[in-house]
Write an enzyme that holds these catalytic residues in place. Structure first.
Site, PDB file in Angstrom:
ATOM      1  N   SER A  60     -10.711 -19.389  23.389  1.00 31.05           N
ATOM      2  CA  SER A  60      -9.860 -20.211  24.264  1.00 31.05           C
ATOM      3  C   SER A  60     -10.106 -21.680  23.997  1.00 31.05           C
ATOM      4  O   SER A  60     -11.234 -22.084  23.685  1.00 31.05           O
ATOM      5  CB  SER A  60     -10.190 -19.934  25.742  1.00 31.05           C
ATOM      6  OG  SER A  60      -9.770 -18.652  26.095  1.00 31.05           O
ATOM      7  N   THR A 106     -10.474 -17.132  28.902  1.00 29.92           N
ATOM      8  CA  THR A 106     -10.146 -18.286  29.756  1.00 29.92           C
ATOM      9  C   THR A 106      -8.689 -18.731  29.606  1.00 29.92           C
ATOM     10  O   THR A 106      -8.032 -19.068  30.610  1.00 29.92           O
ATOM     11  CB  THR A 106     -11.087 -19.463  29.400  1.00 29.92           C
ATOM     12  OG1 THR A 106     -12.434 -18.980  29.442  1.00 29.92           O
ATOM     13  CG2 THR A 106     -10.932 -20.615  30.369  1.00 29.92           C
ATOM     14  N   ASP A 129     -17.216  -5.431  26.618  1.00 28.89           N
ATOM     15  CA  ASP A 129     -17.479  -6.777  26.096  1.00 28.89           C
ATOM     16  C   ASP A 129     -18.732  -7.378  26.758  1.00 28.89           C
ATOM     17  O   ASP A 129     -18.826  -7.376  27.991  1.00 28.89           O
ATOM     18  CB  ASP A 129     -16.239  -7.646  26.392  1.00 28.89           C
ATOM     19  CG  ASP A 129     -16.311  -9.014  25.761  1.00 28.89           C
ATOM     20  OD1 ASP A 129     -16.883  -9.139  24.663  1.00 28.89           O
ATOM     21  OD2 ASP A 129     -15.762  -9.967  26.361  1.00 28.89           O
ATOM     22  N   ASN A 181     -11.561 -13.147  20.377  1.00 23.99           N
ATOM     23  CA  ASN A 181     -11.718 -12.857  21.812  1.00 23.99           C
ATOM     24  C   ASN A 181     -11.150 -13.988  22.663  1.00 23.99           C
ATOM     25  O   ASN A 181     -11.538 -15.145  22.473  1.00 23.99           O
ATOM     26  CB  ASN A 181     -13.201 -12.734  22.159  1.00 23.99           C
ATOM     27  CG  ASN A 181     -13.814 -11.456  21.658  1.00 23.99           C
ATOM     28  OD1 ASN A 181     -13.261 -10.792  20.793  1.00 23.99           O
ATOM     29  ND2 ASN A 181     -14.960 -11.100  22.190  1.00 23.99           N
TER      30      ASN A 181
HETATM   31  P1  13P Z   1     -13.090 -17.535  26.172  1.00 26.69           P
HETATM   32  O1  13P Z   1     -13.108 -17.387  27.660  1.00 26.69           O
HETATM   33  O2  13P Z   1     -13.630 -18.856  25.736  1.00 26.69           O
HETATM   34  O3  13P Z   1     -11.750 -17.235  25.597  1.00 26.69           O
HETATM   35  O4  13P Z   1     -14.112 -16.469  25.564  1.00 26.69           O
HETATM   36  C1  13P Z   1     -13.761 -15.119  25.615  1.00 26.69           C
HETATM   37  C2  13P Z   1     -14.767 -14.259  24.945  1.00 26.69           C
HETATM   38  O5  13P Z   1     -15.373 -14.619  23.963  1.00 26.69           O
HETATM   39  C3  13P Z   1     -14.982 -12.925  25.525  1.00 26.69           C
HETATM   40  O6  13P Z   1     -15.941 -12.193  24.853  1.00 26.69           O
END
Ligand code: 13P
Length: 286
Positions: free
Chosen positions: A213, A235, A84, A232
């Site tokens: 998130s 957080t 990622d 995704n």
């Molecule tokens: P968040 O931490 O806002 O959930 O984002 C995660 C993300 O996009 C990882 O690629």
């Protein structure tokens, strides 16, 4: 017994059946266990995502792969490992060489043409090894709620650019910038659903929502109904895990047994993982 998979088939299935596969960022044994246990219980396909700081620096690719392999033997669900937000092309190629089948090359900070050239390089390499590539077009800097249309166009994903980008790079999936940001939001995020629909109408590859998130469930569900196939989350898992561990230490200031203080963190995280799976609609799709 299942093997670690690429995300290709998972995302195709999700696109066909109009749900999203959740990609959860993990960091260590405990967080990986929580994700696969929750997905196993809810019979959901799942993507185990690791950023460079997890895979290269903290846990190590070999440990993550070994743990995911154990998980894929233990749970009869599709499990993929995904690199990622990797930005270094050579690092990605090295991981593809040793067997990683799914990656994101994040060149979204570069110019459109540079992004295309970097992504094309990775795609051409990855496809020789049957690995799949996600790229990002637009910028996920959030807080654009009040931008006027012209300003939005310079930050959010432009639908015509998305079409050109996918055609020229032959990338397998596309992360779109429609108003989400990584981490927590100051107010309620406003997602540009019209833009998402326009992108969906022009581009046929699976679309990815980063920064899910702290986005209200209804908005995530609406984004999925309009064509998002991968969601995704990082957080929203870290906060309950950390809060539960902090609470445990507050109540047991002399605690020193990781098995004891990690367990409430795992339990708290598992609840939210299950909730996110249900929001994605991927439960029962394994
Ligand atoms: P968040 O931490 O806002 O959930 O984002 C995660 C993300 O996009 C990882 O690629």
């Amino acid at each position: 017994m299942r093997k670690i998979l690429s995300t290709r088939e998972m995302l195709k299935q999700a696109q066909k059946n109009r749900y999203a596969v959740p990609a959860f960022n993990i960091h260590n044994l405990e967080t990986l266990q929580v994700v696969v246990e929750a997905a196993g219980e809810l019979k959901s396909p799942v993507i185990i995502a690791g950023t460079p700081s997890t895979i290269c620096d903290y846990a190590g690719a070999d440990y993550i792969v070994a743990m995911a392999e154990v998980a894929s033997e233990k749970y009869d669900i599709p499990i993929a490992i995904h690199l990622d937000h990797f930005e270094d092309v050579d690092v990605i190629k090295n991981y593809i060489d040793i067997g990683f089948k799914s990656c994101m090359i994040d060149a979204s900070k570069k110019s459109f043409e540079e992004n295309i050239s970097i992504v094309t390089d990775v795609v051409q390499y990855a496809h020789k090894y049957d690995a799949v590539v996600e790229a990002e077009l637009g910028k996920l800097i959030g807080k654009e709620d009040d931008l006027i249309a012209d300003e939005k166009d310079s930050i959010y994903t432009n639908p015509d650019d998305a079409l050109e980008f996918v055609n020229r790079t032959e990338v397998d999936s596309l992360a779109v910038a429609i108003g989400t940001a990584h981490g927590l939001y100051k107010g309620e995020p406003k997602l540009d659903f019209d833009r998402l629909m326009e992108i969906r109408n022009k581009v046929s590859v699976p679309l990815v929502l980063h920064g899910a998130s702290d986005v209200p469930d209804e908005l995530v569900k609406k984004a999925i109904s309009l064509g998002i196939c991968k969601v995704n989350v990082a957080t929203d898992l870290r906060i309950p895990f950390s809060n539960a561990v902090k609470k445990y230490f507050n109540e047991h200031p002399d605690a020193n047994d990781p098995r004891k203080y990690m367990t409430p963190g795992k339990e708290a995280m598992k609840e939210i993982v299950k909730h996110k799976i249900i929001v994605c609609g991927s439960n029962g799709q394994a």
